[in-house]
Design a protein around this motif. Structure first.
Motif, PDB file in Angstrom:
ATOM      1  N   PHE A 120      83.911  75.753  64.929  1.00  0.00           N
ATOM      2  CA  PHE A 120      83.905  77.208  65.051  1.00  0.00           C
ATOM      3  C   PHE A 120      83.631  77.688  66.476  1.00  0.00           C
ATOM      4  CE2 PHE A 120      83.372  77.128  60.402  1.00  0.00           C
ATOM      5  CZ  PHE A 120      84.289  78.096  60.046  1.00  0.00           C
ATOM      6  N   ASN A 121      82.731  77.041  67.193  1.00  0.00           N
ATOM      7  CA  ASN A 121      82.293  77.551  68.503  1.00  0.00           C
ATOM      8  C   ASN A 121      83.094  77.013  69.679  1.00  0.00           C
ATOM      9  OD1 ASN A 121      80.371  78.926  67.093  1.00  0.00           O
ATOM     10  ND2 ASN A 121      78.672  77.629  67.719  1.00  0.00           N
ATOM     11  N   HIS A 122      83.805  75.901  69.503  1.00  0.00           N
ATOM     12  CA  HIS A 122      84.529  75.320  70.638  1.00  0.00           C
ATOM     13  C   HIS A 122      86.005  75.084  70.325  1.00  0.00           C
ATOM     14  CE1 HIS A 122      80.722  74.810  72.673  1.00  0.00           C
ATOM     15  NE2 HIS A 122      80.258  74.255  71.575  1.00  0.00           N
ATOM     16  N   TRP A 123      86.277  74.370  69.248  1.00  0.00           N
ATOM     17  CA  TRP A 123      87.641  73.948  68.973  1.00  0.00           C
ATOM     18  C   TRP A 123      88.577  75.132  68.727  1.00  0.00           C
ATOM     19  CZ3 TRP A 123      91.200  74.202  65.022  1.00  0.00           C
ATOM     20  CH2 TRP A 123      92.308  73.358  65.152  1.00  0.00           C
ATOM     21  N   LEU A 124      88.164  76.097  67.892  1.00  0.00           N
ATOM     22  CA  LEU A 124      89.035  77.246  67.606  1.00  0.00           C
ATOM     23  C   LEU A 124      89.451  77.966  68.884  1.00  0.00           C
ATOM     24  CD1 LEU A 124      87.460  78.853  64.404  1.00  0.00           C
ATOM     25  CD2 LEU A 124      89.719  77.794  64.588  1.00  0.00           C
ATOM     26  N   GLU A 125      88.480  78.250  69.729  1.00  0.00           N
ATOM     27  CA  GLU A 125      88.788  78.968  70.976  1.00  0.00           C
ATOM     28  C   GLU A 125      89.661  78.138  71.908  1.00  0.00           C
ATOM     29  OE1 GLU A 125      86.420  80.770  74.806  1.00  0.00           O
ATOM     30  OE2 GLU A 125      85.437  80.855  72.855  1.00  0.00           O
ATOM     31  N   ALA A 126      89.345  76.866  72.051  1.00  0.00           N
ATOM     32  CA  ALA A 126      90.090  76.003  72.973  1.00  0.00           C
ATOM     33  C   ALA A 126      91.528  75.793  72.536  1.00  0.00           C
ATOM     34  CB  ALA A 126      89.380  74.653  73.110  1.00  0.00           C
ATOM     35  N   THR A 127      91.783  75.836  71.229  1.00  0.00           N
ATOM     36  CA  THR A 127      93.132  75.588  70.719  1.00  0.00           C
ATOM     37  C   THR A 127      93.866  76.867  70.340  1.00  0.00           C
ATOM     38  OG1 THR A 127      92.340  75.320  68.451  1.00  0.00           O
ATOM     39  CG2 THR A 127      92.471  73.318  69.839  1.00  0.00           C
ATOM     40  N   GLU A 128      93.178  78.003  70.426  1.00  0.00           N
ATOM     41  CA  GLU A 128      93.742  79.313  70.076  1.00  0.00           C
ATOM     42  C   GLU A 128      94.198  79.378  68.620  1.00  0.00           C
ATOM     43  OE1 GLU A 128      96.607  80.479  73.055  1.00  0.00           O
ATOM     44  OE2 GLU A 128      95.081  80.475  74.623  1.00  0.00           O
ATOM     45  N   ASN A 129      93.555  78.609  67.758  1.00  0.00           N
ATOM     46  CA  ASN A 129      93.791  78.708  66.322  1.00  0.00           C
ATOM     47  C   ASN A 129      92.836  79.743  65.750  1.00  0.00           C
ATOM     48  OD1 ASN A 129      95.742  76.607  65.161  1.00  0.00           O
ATOM     49  ND2 ASN A 129      94.566  75.411  66.650  1.00  0.00           N
ATOM     50  N   THR A 130      93.168  80.260  64.572  1.00  0.00           N
ATOM     51  CA  THR A 130      92.271  81.190  63.886  1.00  0.00           C
ATOM     52  C   THR A 130      92.066  80.705  62.453  1.00  0.00           C
ATOM     53  OG1 THR A 130      94.119  82.609  63.238  1.00  0.00           O
ATOM     54  CG2 THR A 130      92.934  83.220  65.255  1.00  0.00           C
ATOM     55  N   PRO A 131      90.845  80.904  61.932  1.00  0.00           N
ATOM     56  CA  PRO A 131      90.593  80.462  60.558  1.00  0.00           C
ATOM     57  C   PRO A 131      91.306  81.341  59.541  1.00  0.00           C
ATOM     58  CG  PRO A 131      88.624  81.488  61.485  1.00  0.00           C
ATOM     59  CD  PRO A 131      89.653  81.444  62.571  1.00  0.00           C
ATOM     60  N   ALA A 132      91.736  80.730  58.455  1.00  0.00           N
ATOM     61  CA  ALA A 132      92.326  81.464  57.340  1.00  0.00           C
ATOM     62  C   ALA A 132      91.197  82.083  56.516  1.00  0.00           C
ATOM     63  CB  ALA A 132      93.169  80.516  56.489  1.00  0.00           C
ATOM     64  N   LYS A 133      91.563  82.855  55.508  1.00  0.00           N
ATOM     65  CA  LYS A 133      90.550  83.503  54.662  1.00  0.00           C
ATOM     66  C   LYS A 133      89.844  82.515  53.734  1.00  0.00           C
ATOM     67  CE  LYS A 133      92.537  88.017  54.884  1.00  0.00           C
ATOM     68  NZ  LYS A 133      92.211  89.333  54.578  1.00  0.00           N
TER      69      LYS A 133
END
Length: 161
Positions: A120-133
């Motif tokens: 949540f704190n590093h990988w999402l931002e670094a890869t520009e992915n967003t979590p689904a619902k």
């Protein structure tokens, strides 16, 4: 102990839709063992052992920031039909098919939080992915009384848009 992870430690996988029954635990995480006992008893009475039915946990809330009374966690088991009698705190659900960030965790359960924090704190931002619902979930691959803590295997899935 802190777990060191890199972007390459996370894979993107396609998760196939799966039907489950979920027991929803709500309240203090300290009361979770009673919910687990009830879940195990229900599984045994319906012949859904870990040997023939996949086991999941659904992380609806972060216990570090959620009020104890509001904290929720799901205990899930794979089912092939909806012909089971369910108590009030259980329901049928579906894990949707789709892309997920995936990490295999081997070892102590208390180290899972380091990997979740990394996602949540590093990988999402670094890869520009967003979590689904759909919430982050675990598949308990190898667990139980006959498995040592060092041998426990948990697959972590974070559904992505």
């Amino acid at each position: 102990m802190h777990v060191n992870l890199n972007l390459s430690d996370v894979e993107i996988v396609d998760f196939s839709q799966l039907h489950v029954v979920i027991l929803t635990h709500q309240g203090s995480p300290r009361a979770l063992p009673l919910s687990i006992q009830n879940f195990i008893a229900w599984r045994k009475s319906n012949r859904l052992s870990p040997n023939n039915s996949r086991t999941f946990n659904f992380m609806y809330d972060d216990p570090r920031v959620t009020d104890e009374a509001q904290y929720r966690l799901g205990l899930g088991v794979e089912v092939n039909n909806q012909e089971y009698s369910l108590p009030e705190n259980m329901h049928f659900d579906t894990i949707p098919s789709g892309r997920c960030a995936y990490i295999r965790h081997i070892g102590a359960e208390y180290l899972l939080s380091d990997k979740i924090t990394y996602l949540f704190n590093h990988w999402l931002e670094a890869t520009e992915n967003t979590p689904a619902k759909f919430p982050l979930f675990f598949e308990r691959v190898s667990f139980g009384e006959q498995v040592t803590e060092a041998e426990m295997i948990t697959d972590i899935y974070l559904p992505l848009n």
